[in-house]
Design an enzyme around this catalytic site. Structure first.
Site: not given
Length: 334
Positions: A86, A189, A207, A217, A219-220, A240-241, A243
Site C-alpha cells: 500500500s 497509507t 501511499t 485517481r 486520494g487525500d 488514512t483510509g 481518501g
C-alpha cells in the site's frame, strides 16, 4: 476480506453521533486521558508498518536530526519495504497496471510540499520535500513531478510487480469490478506526525493508493489539509483510509482547528469522524474505514476510526508500541 460482517453501534457513543463535540461519558473520558498522556518527543504513525518507521524517526531525532528529517526518513522505511502493498513501488497497481504514488510533507514553519500521480520514483516523500524546499510551488503531479525528480538527481526505477500482486491483479481483471475499499486489508497509507523536545511539529504522508483504483485517481494523502496538516502553534494530524471521504471534510485541517478551539486531540479526532459520517453515512456491511491521528503542542495525542481494526504505532521515551484505536463502530466477524 471478511465475507460477512455484522456491525454493532457503540452504545455509549451512539446518542452523540450527530452532535459535534458532544461530551463523552466520564469513564470514557478518564480512560482516554490515561491512555493518551502527554509526551515529548513523540511520533505517531498509521498501521503496524508505522512501528519500523517510528523507530527510524526516533533514531534520526536522537542523532541531532530535525523533526522534519525524522518524519521524512521514518516513512522512507515503509516506502522501501518490498513487503508493502500500500506504500511505495511494490504497492498494488491501478486498474490499468500502473503503480502511481502520492506523498506530502509539512514543516513546523508552515511550509509544505506534495507530489501526486508520480511513477518510478522510489521515495516520493523526498520528492515532496524537494518541491517544498527547491520550488515556489506546493504540489507537482504526474510527468511534471517525475521530470522534476530526475532534475534533482533522483533515478527512475524499473518497476517489477511482486508475484503475489501480479496474481491478484490478474484475478481481478477477470471481472474488473471497481469497488475500492479501504480497510485492514487495503489500508493504503502511512501517515506520521511527530513532535520534538522543544515542541516543534512536522508530518509526512505517503501511499501507492487504493489497489486497482481508476488510472489518475488521487486520494487525500498529498492534499494538504486532508491527509496531513501541521500548525506549530496548535498541533498536527494525519489520516488514512478512504481518501475521498477525508477530502470532503478536510479531515486533518479540521482536527487541528478543533484543537485550536480547545478540543483535546482525542476529542478532535472523534468529532472529525462524526463530521465525516454525516457526509458519508455508515451502512451495514460497509467496508468504509478512515482513521485519524493527532498530536497537540503539549505532546498529548489522539486516535480514532470509523470502525475497529485501525492500528497505529506510538514511540516516546518509554518505548515503541502498536495500539488499537478506539472507533465509532465495533465489528463482529461471523
Amino acid at each position: 476480506m471478511t465475507s460477512r460482517r455484522k456491525f454493532l453501534k457503540n452504545a455509549i457513543l451512539s446518542s452523540t453521533l450527530m452532535i459535534p463535540g458532544a461530551v463523552k461519558s466520564e469513564a470514557n473520558f478518564l480512560s482516554s486521558r490515561k491512555k493518551n498522556f502527554a509526551q515529548k518527543p513523540l511520533f505517531l504513525s498509521t498501521w503496524n508498518h508505522g512501528q519500523a518507521a517510528n523507530e527510524k524517526a526516533w533514531e534520526i531525532l536522537q542523532n541531532s536530526g530535525s523533526i522534519l528529517d525524522a518524519v521524512e526518513e521514518g516513512v522512507k522505511v515503509t516506502e522501501a519495504d518490498i513487503r508493502s502493498r500500500s506504500v511505495g513501488l511494490t504497492g498494488f497497481p491501478d486498474r490499468d497496471g500502473h503503480v502511481t504514488l502520492d506523498a506530502s510533507i509539512m514543516n513546523s514553519d508552515g511550509n509544505c510540499g506534495s507530489v501526486c500521480f508520480v511513477e518510478r520514483i522510489k521515495h516520493p516523500i523526498t520528492l515532496a520535500r524537494k518541491v517544498m524546499e527547491e520550488t515556489p510551488h506546493v504540489m507537482l503531479a504526474g510527468d511534471g513531478a517525475q521530470q522534476f525528480a530526475v532534475s534533482q538527481g533522483m533515478p527512475l526505477e524499473d518497476v517489477e510487480l511482486p508475484d503475489d500482486v501480479v496474481r491478484e491483479y490478474e484475478e481481478w481483471k477477470e471481472t474488473s469490478e471497481y469497488n475500492p475499499a479501504a480497510n485492514s486489508e487495503n489500508h493504503d497509507t502511512i501517515g506520521m506526525v511527530g513532535i520534538d523536545g522543544d515542541g516543534n511539529l512536522a508530518g509526512s504522508c505517503t501511499t501507492s493508493g487504493l489497489k486497482f483504483k481508476m488510472h489518475g485517481r488521487v486520494g487525500d494523502s498529498p492534499i494538504i489539509g486532508a491527509g496531513l496538516y501541521v500548525d506549530n502553534e496548535v498541533g498536527a494530524a494525519t489520516a488514512t483510509g478512504m481518501g475521498e471521504t477525508i477530502i470532503k471534510v478536510c479531515g486533518s485541517f479540521l482536527i487541528v482547528e478543533l484543537m485550536r478551539q480547545g478540543r483535546t486531540p482525542q476529542e478532535a479526532c472523534e468529532e472529525a469522524i462524526d463530521r465525516l459520517l454525516q457526509k458519508t453515512p455508515f451502512e451495514t456491511d460497509s467496508e468504509l474505514q478512515v482513521g485519524f491521528l493527532a498530536i497537540d503542542k503539549n505532546g498529548d495525542h489522539g486516535a480514532y476510526a470509523v470502525q475497529s481494526g485501525f492500528t497505529y504505532a506510538i514511540h516516546h521515551q518509554e518505548g515503541n508500541s502498536i495500539e488499537n484505536s478506539d472507533c465509532r463502530y465495533e465489528t463482529m466477524v461471523e
